[in-house]
Design an enzyme around this catalytic site. Structure first.
Site, PDB file in Angstrom:
ATOM      1  N   ARG A 122      27.397  31.383 -55.207  1.00 26.55           N
ATOM      2  CA  ARG A 122      26.299  30.519 -54.785  1.00 26.55           C
ATOM      3  C   ARG A 122      25.330  30.295 -55.942  1.00 26.55           C
ATOM      4  NH1 ARG A 122      28.910  28.586 -52.014  1.00 26.55           N
ATOM      5  NH2 ARG A 122      29.015  28.371 -49.755  1.00 26.55           N
TER       6      ARG A 122
ATOM      7  N   HIS B 133      31.077  22.686 -58.495  1.00 26.51           N
ATOM      8  CA  HIS B 133      31.226  23.358 -57.193  1.00 26.51           C
ATOM      9  C   HIS B 133      32.608  23.063 -56.590  1.00 26.51           C
ATOM     10  CE1 HIS B 133      28.629  25.089 -53.728  1.00 26.51           C
ATOM     11  NE2 HIS B 133      29.884  25.445 -53.575  1.00 26.51           N
TER      12      HIS B 133
ATOM     13  N   GLU C 139      22.079  21.012 -57.312  1.00 22.27           N
ATOM     14  CA  GLU C 139      23.354  20.302 -57.444  1.00 22.27           C
ATOM     15  C   GLU C 139      23.196  18.871 -56.935  1.00 22.27           C
ATOM     16  OE1 GLU C 139      26.319  22.578 -55.366  1.00 22.27           O
ATOM     17  OE2 GLU C 139      26.065  24.337 -56.641  1.00 22.27           O
TER      18      GLU C 139
END
Length: 312
Positions: free
Chosen positions: A233, A281, A262
């Protein structure tokens, strides 16, 4: 008729499997258009998201008929679990669907960062031959330190042992006599794990306790030739502190798949940092894992809604 909204990408076949029992609104643009998303969920019973759709009090208030949120993955920091529970909205993450994908990503990062030889194309095409500068290290015999030892970390450990790596882990939430520790060196503290590991991989959720878990102090305790991988994370690593130690050559390298913001903002502290690999990601997303997770999530959402209909 039951309505299910899908706001981020998923396997099209899995999404289509819901159409026999519900109106399905499959629009990946909704994650970028909050107003349109809130309008779409106004009469929805089901919602399927990944990690970018914020399922918060505002969304729940806009979706009074919502009964279930399917999460295409396992991280839940974008979902207000307390608010969902207060409204009797069931949250269904896809546990186990992307373990092999993340494990392969972590070990690929370990191999690339330890070996160092895979970023030489530009230099070679310019006539360089940086052979001496790129003599790296093997992963065999090195120690993989896992911060958190849940299902994905254990999958990573199994694969790492096949590469003749030693495996150590720190997880205060796993009992010291748990059978999962077999073949793994258990550390009592994060500091001890960090100081003894050659490759450090994070496998923790983002909580108040794990925010900037890897900060300047933790980075200073790592071996100078160690590498860091974060596919868990964003926010668990202090990005500015990491950038500084990499610029100073006090860490051999890092690979980040998740970030505090992000997509990355303009002027990110990570811009131009040496020995750093960045990916968007995607550690847990492959064609295979996307199909698995999508079908798991579709089935979970279907089951909840069918149970709601029976009990109504």
């Amino acid at each position: 008729m039951t309505k299910i909204v899908i706001s981020e990408f998923m396997d099209e076949g899995a999404a289509a499997s819901l159409e026999d029992r519900a109106e399905v609104v499959f629009d990946t643009g909704l994650v970028e258009d909050r107003a349109a998303l809130l309008a779409a969920v106004a009469d929805a019973q089901g919602l399927i998201v990944r990690n970018r759709t914020r399922v918060d009090a505002e969304l729940l208030a806009a979706a009074p008929r919502l009964r279930v949120v399917g999460r295409l993955g396992v991280g839940l920091d974008n979902i207000d679990l307390a608010a969902c529970e207060a409204r009797d909205v069931i949250v269904k993450p896809a546990h186990g669907g992307n373990g092999s994908s993340v494990a392969e990503y972590v070990l690929t990062g370990a191999l690339m960062l330890r070996r160092r030889a895979y970023a030489s194309s530009v230099s070679m095409l310019a006539g360089g031959w940086p052979r001496q500068a790129l003599i790296g290290r093997e992963v065999a015999g090195s120690t993989l330190g896992l911060v958190g030892f849940g299902a994905i970390a254990r999958e990573t450990a199994r694969r790492a042992r096949a590469l003749d790596m030693k495996v150590a882990a720190f997880d205060p939430h796993l009992a010291s006599d748990a059978p999962e520790w077999a073949g793994v060196t258990r550390h009592e503290s994060l500091d001890a794990l960090i100081a003894s590991s050659d490759v450090i991989s994070l496998h923790v959720p983002l909580t108040e306790a794990t925010h900037h878990l890897i900060d300047a102090a933790a980075l200073s305790r790592m071996k100078a030739d160690a590498v860091l991988i974060n596919a868990s994370r964003g926010g668990t690593v202090d990005e500015e502190a990491l950038a500084e130690v990499l610029r100073q050559g006090r860490l051999a390298g890092a690979m980040l798949d998740v970030f505090e913001q992000e997509p990355l903002p303009a002027g990110s502290a990570l811009e131009g940092v040496p020995n750093l690999i960045l990916t968007p990601h995607i550690a847990g997303v492959t064609h295979e894992s996307n199909a698995r997770i999508s079908q798991m999530t579709a089935d979970a959402v279907r089951e909840v809604l069918e149970q709601e209909e029976v009990s109504a």
